[in-house]
Design a protein around this motif. Structure first.
Motif, PDB file in Angstrom:
ATOM      1  N   ILE A  67      24.499  41.107  38.806  1.00 38.47           N
ATOM      2  CA  ILE A  67      23.173  40.092  39.047  1.00 38.47           C
ATOM      3  C   ILE A  67      21.887  40.732  39.020  1.00 38.47           C
ATOM      4  O   ILE A  67      20.708  40.523  38.319  1.00 38.47           O
ATOM      5  N   ALA A  68      21.918  41.639  40.005  1.00 43.11           N
ATOM      6  CA  ALA A  68      20.485  41.951  40.211  1.00 43.11           C
ATOM      7  C   ALA A  68      20.360  43.887  39.674  1.00 43.11           C
ATOM      8  O   ALA A  68      19.287  43.555  39.316  1.00 43.11           O
ATOM      9  N   LEU A  69      21.548  44.307  39.395  1.00 43.07           N
ATOM     10  CA  LEU A  69      21.024  44.691  38.231  1.00 43.07           C
ATOM     11  C   LEU A  69      20.726  44.735  36.676  1.00 43.07           C
ATOM     12  O   LEU A  69      19.477  45.079  35.949  1.00 43.07           O
ATOM     13  N   HIS A  70      21.255  43.510  36.221  1.00 43.70           N
ATOM     14  CA  HIS A  70      20.217  42.534  35.306  1.00 43.70           C
ATOM     15  C   HIS A  70      18.348  41.673  35.686  1.00 43.70           C
ATOM     16  O   HIS A  70      18.185  42.021  34.599  1.00 43.70           O
ATOM     17  N   LEU A  71      18.888  41.575  36.778  1.00 44.95           N
ATOM     18  CA  LEU A  71      17.180  41.459  37.300  1.00 44.95           C
ATOM     19  C   LEU A  71      16.346  42.257  37.415  1.00 44.95           C
ATOM     20  O   LEU A  71      15.335  41.827  36.245  1.00 44.95           O
ATOM     21  N   LEU A  72      16.731  43.806  38.153  1.00 49.14           N
ATOM     22  CA  LEU A  72      16.308  44.794  37.282  1.00 49.14           C
ATOM     23  C   LEU A  72      15.825  44.989  35.914  1.00 49.14           C
ATOM     24  O   LEU A  72      14.364  45.453  36.380  1.00 49.14           O
ATOM     25  N   ARG A  73      16.257  44.451  34.692  1.00 51.44           N
ATOM     26  CA  ARG A  73      16.095  44.850  34.204  1.00 51.44           C
ATOM     27  C   ARG A  73      14.499  43.936  33.505  1.00 51.44           C
ATOM     28  O   ARG A  73      13.593  44.477  32.589  1.00 51.44           O
ATOM     29  N   LEU A  74      15.156  42.764  34.023  1.00 55.06           N
ATOM     30  CA  LEU A  74      14.249  41.722  33.487  1.00 55.06           C
ATOM     31  C   LEU A  74      12.373  42.336  34.044  1.00 55.06           C
ATOM     32  O   LEU A  74      10.967  41.909  33.510  1.00 55.06           O
ATOM     33  N   LEU A  75      12.233  42.967  35.753  1.00 47.35           N
ATOM     34  CA  LEU A  75      11.631  42.321  36.596  1.00 47.35           C
ATOM     35  C   LEU A  75      10.828  43.879  36.050  1.00 47.35           C
ATOM     36  O   LEU A  75      10.174  43.629  36.719  1.00 47.35           O
ATOM     37  N   ASN A  76      11.241  44.785  34.963  1.00 43.31           N
ATOM     38  CA  ASN A  76      10.624  45.737  35.394  1.00 43.31           C
ATOM     39  C   ASN A  76       9.630  45.350  33.839  1.00 43.31           C
ATOM     40  O   ASN A  76       8.830  46.115  32.999  1.00 43.31           O
ATOM     41  N   ARG A  77       9.538  44.429  33.140  1.00 48.53           N
ATOM     42  CA  ARG A  77       8.174  43.206  32.298  1.00 48.53           C
ATOM     43  C   ARG A  77       7.015  43.431  32.839  1.00 48.53           C
ATOM     44  O   ARG A  77       6.704  43.297  34.149  1.00 48.53           O
ATOM     45  N   GLU A  78       5.891  43.291  32.022  1.00 48.07           N
ATOM     46  CA  GLU A  78       5.043  42.897  32.331  1.00 48.07           C
ATOM     47  C   GLU A  78       4.659  41.570  33.185  1.00 48.07           C
ATOM     48  O   GLU A  78       3.465  41.325  33.914  1.00 48.07           O
ATOM     49  N   GLU A  79       5.432  40.712  32.686  1.00 49.66           N
ATOM     50  CA  GLU A  79       5.076  38.725  33.279  1.00 49.66           C
ATOM     51  C   GLU A  79       4.936  38.934  34.674  1.00 49.66           C
ATOM     52  O   GLU A  79       6.195  39.698  34.860  1.00 49.66           O
ATOM     53  N   THR A  80       3.373  38.530  34.901  1.00 52.87           N
ATOM     54  CA  THR A  80       4.750  37.960  36.192  1.00 52.87           C
ATOM     55  C   THR A  80       3.811  36.817  36.338  1.00 52.87           C
ATOM     56  O   THR A  80       4.387  35.981  37.519  1.00 52.87           O
ATOM     57  N   TYR A  81       4.098  35.112  35.223  1.00 54.65           N
ATOM     58  CA  TYR A  81       4.353  34.207  35.592  1.00 54.65           C
ATOM     59  C   TYR A  81       5.845  33.537  36.052  1.00 54.65           C
ATOM     60  O   TYR A  81       5.690  32.439  36.267  1.00 54.65           O
ATOM     61  N   TRP A  82       6.371  34.162  35.525  1.00 57.92           N
ATOM     62  CA  TRP A  82       7.386  33.520  35.945  1.00 57.92           C
ATOM     63  C   TRP A  82       8.810  34.713  36.885  1.00 57.92           C
ATOM     64  O   TRP A  82      10.103  33.996  36.772  1.00 57.92           O
ATOM     65  N   ASP A  83       8.762  35.628  36.995  1.00 54.28           N
ATOM     66  CA  ASP A  83       8.868  36.415  37.808  1.00 54.28           C
ATOM     67  C   ASP A  83       9.366  35.939  39.627  1.00 54.28           C
ATOM     68  O   ASP A  83      10.541  37.170  39.654  1.00 54.28           O
ATOM     69  N   LEU A  84       8.460  34.956  39.845  1.00 52.88           N
ATOM     70  CA  LEU A  84       8.414  35.357  41.358  1.00 52.88           C
ATOM     71  C   LEU A  84      10.013  34.954  41.813  1.00 52.88           C
ATOM     72  O   LEU A  84      10.912  35.014  42.268  1.00 52.88           O
ATOM     73  N   PRO A  85      10.600  33.696  41.183  1.00 49.85           N
ATOM     74  CA  PRO A  85      12.189  33.391  41.723  1.00 49.85           C
ATOM     75  C   PRO A  85      12.697  33.936  41.175  1.00 49.85           C
ATOM     76  O   PRO A  85      14.234  34.957  41.990  1.00 49.85           O
ATOM     77  N   PHE A  86      12.768  35.344  40.551  1.00 54.32           N
ATOM     78  CA  PHE A  86      13.570  36.437  39.701  1.00 54.32           C
ATOM     79  C   PHE A  86      14.472  37.920  41.045  1.00 54.32           C
ATOM     80  O   PHE A  86      14.889  37.867  41.649  1.00 54.32           O
ATOM     81  N   LEU A  87      12.487  37.844  41.975  1.00 54.74           N
ATOM     82  CA  LEU A  87      12.309  38.180  42.921  1.00 54.74           C
ATOM     83  C   LEU A  87      13.082  38.118  44.158  1.00 54.74           C
ATOM     84  O   LEU A  87      13.642  38.301  44.693  1.00 54.74           O
ATOM     85  N   ALA A  88      12.803  36.607  44.310  1.00 60.78           N
ATOM     86  CA  ALA A  88      13.231  36.102  45.712  1.00 60.78           C
ATOM     87  C   ALA A  88      14.629  36.446  45.745  1.00 60.78           C
ATOM     88  O   ALA A  88      15.590  36.613  46.360  1.00 60.78           O
ATOM     89  N   PHE A  89      15.652  36.386  43.474  1.00 55.54           N
ATOM     90  CA  PHE A  89      16.885  36.345  44.182  1.00 55.54           C
ATOM     91  C   PHE A  89      17.071  38.007  44.655  1.00 55.54           C
ATOM     92  O   PHE A  89      18.393  38.420  44.908  1.00 55.54           O
ATOM     93  N   LEU A  90      16.780  38.606  43.979  1.00 56.72           N
ATOM     94  CA  LEU A  90      16.712  40.158  43.859  1.00 56.72           C
ATOM     95  C   LEU A  90      16.608  40.362  45.435  1.00 56.72           C
ATOM     96  O   LEU A  90      17.686  41.640  45.373  1.00 56.72           O
ATOM     97  N   VAL A  91      15.974  40.294  45.969  1.00 53.17           N
ATOM     98  CA  VAL A  91      15.893  40.092  47.387  1.00 53.17           C
ATOM     99  C   VAL A  91      16.378  40.322  48.754  1.00 53.17           C
ATOM    100  O   VAL A  91      16.542  40.733  49.096  1.00 53.17           O
TER     101      VAL A  91
END
Length: 715
Positions: free
Chosen positions: A437-461
């Protein structure tokens, strides 16, 4: 089933071998099902037909032992010639005058063929389906006109032989349609070609080497199969095999074509998807395409081999996933991490923003088709639960339900808390899944959008510890970007991730480039941000290969001084420890800017030696000893070692008379300390300083007013 087929066929009554009928043959009667035999006119029941049936049964039992026919999955063995059943049904039986001399064993030959037909019908893997509509579906036969001068019992046997041959392909390749009201199936005399309900014809044509000259026909074949299955309850075994073969050879075209022709996943499409999911290797070939569609929100631009460029809804792929996941386990394991992230993405994106109008209209149709939740985010949560259940995470599902994780996920304000809690539960026992999951989240977090990435960041850390730190460079870039975010929660999560990365020496050295950003965060108004920043800096400086530059050291020391007086004990201890590191690891300790900052720490450290928290008092004394060593104050150092604290502040004022006013002003904030002991020490120190300030009326008046105000507050 054998009786059902045999009851459809009745031999016409004949007068005897070699005797022609005296009149023109009557119109052949319509064949009726077994339940209608009792209603037939007794005069029309032919005795020779019964005799033929008994002979057929007797001959059938001679086929010993019975061997079941094996169905091959190869293109050459498992697939008949295109429209073979139709060709055989339309063939005229040889009852012309040229065949007047019939064999003496015609009856035996006919009954043998009937027995073979019965054997095949009982051993063939046939699925009998029922038509949805209430119209009676029949199989028509060509009109037969036997010569009246040559008709005999042999000609009847030949006709039976023809009928038996005609039944075999129908049994093998078609599903016999029946009406919901029990209507009859009948074969009528017409001049047209037989039109049985056949659902395999398009796919059969596809696997003929000479039938398809271009892959552009694959989408058309998929649409034809889908339309055919709409009139049946199940899919016959042969068609299941061919659907699997088509999906294995052309997974992209099959997935995109089926998503386009049945986006709401109707009953026929559901049957096709479940057939595909029944084979693990086939499912693993189509899953990447489904995931690709899901990851392109809200629409995915499809392009098939036929040249079609059409949009497919991402929710349509999620709906397919909801259909197929409950029946597969091992096949989804290699894609479980990507599947989880795709579903989490749907939960987040449908919660954080309003879906477009066209998506809302599409989802309304899906909801009516499958009785789904009204909101797509709740549907995505439901599918996520199903996936975790198939991955044997039942205990974690119960824990997350108890903690209210699912309700948090569908709320924009608490979504990041929900993903964090979910990550903690999964991390406890499912480390491999968390790593994927962490590997695929890294790919999503590389995008520029910032309005929806907070939950992904919370899971990743939360799952950083499960992640191979060879991906640390990418993570470091993501974390540094979020450090500059205006969102306090993003900064906190980024610091939490850096705290894990800083434990690795290699990553810690690369994090030195973030020193300026980290220094700015030390002035943040929220204590937890400051505490984590201190922890990150401490971990970085624990690396023996890292030194503090002459420009960074004074800035860091100056930022740490105000933290000595914070009410947070953890923050106080971290700041004291880090201040010690600054003095120890500074490249050039003789620089005046650093000495000036260190000299300013003497009095705060002296006051905190009287702190009511023993840990803070002990740490302050140790750092104060280090400061006297750094400033080369040997006499002050001896007094500290002997713990003569009252003499320490007198000696400090005596050595720096010129700075007496500065020290006195520095002590004023401690008059308002929550700790009574610190307030008392501050009064005594200011009193000693006033003695050295005689003649400086303004300073004395200012200090006197401050002391009077402190006494009033105490009273």
């Amino acid at each position: 089933m054998a009786g059902r087929f045999l009851s459809l066929f009745r031999k016409k009554k004949t007068e005897g071998p070699g005797t022609a009928p005296a009149q023109q043959p009557e119109e052949p009667e319509q064949f009726q099902t077994c339940q209608d035999d009792a209603a037939m006119d007794p005069t029309r029941e032919q005795q020779p037909a019964r005799d033929s049936f008994h002979r057929t049964l007797k001959m059938f039992w001679k086929f010993v032992p019975i061997q079941h026919r094996k169905t091959s999955t190869t293109a050459t063995e498992g697939t008949d010639e295109p429209d073979s059943g139709l060709t055989e049904l339309s063939a005229e039986p040889d009852v012309s005058p040229d065949s007047a001399k019939c064999s003496e064993n015609s009856d035996t030959s006919a009954t043998e063929d009937w027995a073979k037909a019965l054997l095949i019908s009982m051993t063939e893997d046939v699925v009998i389906t029922y038509a949805i509509n209430r119209e009676t579906r029949g199989i028509t036969k060509t009109e037969i006109s036997p010569d009246s001068s040559e008709c005999s019992e042999d000609s009847d046997s030949t006709m039976n032989d023809h009928r038996a041959k005609a039944v075999i392909p129908v049994i093998e390749h078609m599903a016999i349609a029946n009406t919901n009201t029990g209507g009859t199936q009948r074969i009528t005399n017409t001049d047209t070609t037989p039109t049985p309900t056949v659902i395999h014809t398009p796919i059969m044509d596809f696997f003929e080497e000479s039938a398809v000259s271009s892959l552009q026909q694959v989408p058309d074949i998929v649409r034809t199969i889908h339309q055919s299955i709409m009139f049946h309850v199940t899919v016959c075994a042969r068609l299941q095999i061919n659907i699997l073969r088509l999906a294995e050879e052309h997974p992209d075209d099959v997935v995109l074509s089926l998503l386009h022709c049945a986006p709401t996943c109707d009953r026929a499409a559901t049957m096709m998807w479940r057939v595909i999911a029944s084979s693990g290797p086939t499912l693993q070939k189509v899953l990447p395409t489904l995931l690709c569609v899901m990851e392109h929100w809200p629409l995915y631009r499809m392009c098939t081999t036929s040249g079609d460029n059409k949009d497919v809804f991402a929710l349509a792929a999620a709906l397919v996933l909801w259909v197929i996941v409950p029946q597969c386990h091992k096949a989804v394991i290699p894609y479980s991490g990507r599947l989880f992230v795709a579903l989490l993405f749907h939960v987040v994106i449908t919660t954080q923003q309003m879906p477009p109008e066209e998506v809302g209209t599409f989802w309304k149709a899906c909801k009516e088709e499958h009785c789904l939740p009204s909101n797509p985010n709740r549907f995505a949560v439901k599918t996520m639960k199903t996936l975790l259940h198939r991955l044997r995470c039942d205990k974690e599902l119960m824990t997350m339900e108890r903690k209210g994780v699912w309700d948090m996920l569908v709320s924009a304000n608490t979504q990041h808390y929900g993903t964090g809690l979910m990550a903690r539960e999964l991390r406890r026992i499912f480390v491999p899944l968390c790593s994927l999951i962490a590997l695929h989240l890294l790919r999503l977090l590389n995008r520029e959008e910032t309005y929806w990435d907070l939950p992904f960041l919370a899971f990743l850390v939360e799952v950083f510890e499960c992640l191979d730190l060879t991906y640390g460079d990418n993570i470091l870039e993501i974390m540094s970007r979020h450090l500059h975010s205006k969102c306090r929660e993003r900064r906190r999560l980024a610091l939490k991730g850096l705290l894990v990365l800083s434990k690795d020496p290699l990553r810690a050295r690369k994090m030195c480039s973030l020193s300026q950003t980290l220094l700015e965060l030390l002035g943040d108004a929220h204590g937890y941000v400051v505490s984590m920043t201190l922890s990150v800096l401490t971990n970085i400086l624990e690396n023996e290969h890292i030194l503090i530059s002459s420009t960074t050291a004074p800035k860091l020391a100056e930022a740490l001084l105000p933290l000595f007086d914070k009410d947070d004990i953890h923050m106080q201890l971290l700041s004291l420890h880090l201040f010690f590191k600054v003095m120890d690891l500074a490249v050039d300790k003789r620089k005046k800017p650093l000495k000036r900052i260190v000299r300013q720490s003497l009095l705060p450290l002296f006051f905190h030696c009287y702190d009511e928290n023993k840990r803070v008092a002990k740490a302050s004394l140790q750092v104060l000893l280090c400061v006297t060593t750094f400033l080369k104050k040997k006499k002050l150092k001896r007094l500290l070692k002997k713990k003569k604290m009252w003499k320490f502040h007198n000696c400090l004022l005596a050595q720096d008379r010129k700075r007496a006013a500065e020290y006195a002003r520095q002590a004023l904030p401690y008059l308002e300390s929550r700790q009574e002991h610190l307030r008392e020490v501050a009064r005594r120190f200011i009193g000693s300083a006033r003695i050295l300030l005689r003649g400086q009326k303004e300073e004395l008046r200012f200090l006197s007013e401050a002391l009077q105000a402190s006494k009033k507050k105490t009273v």
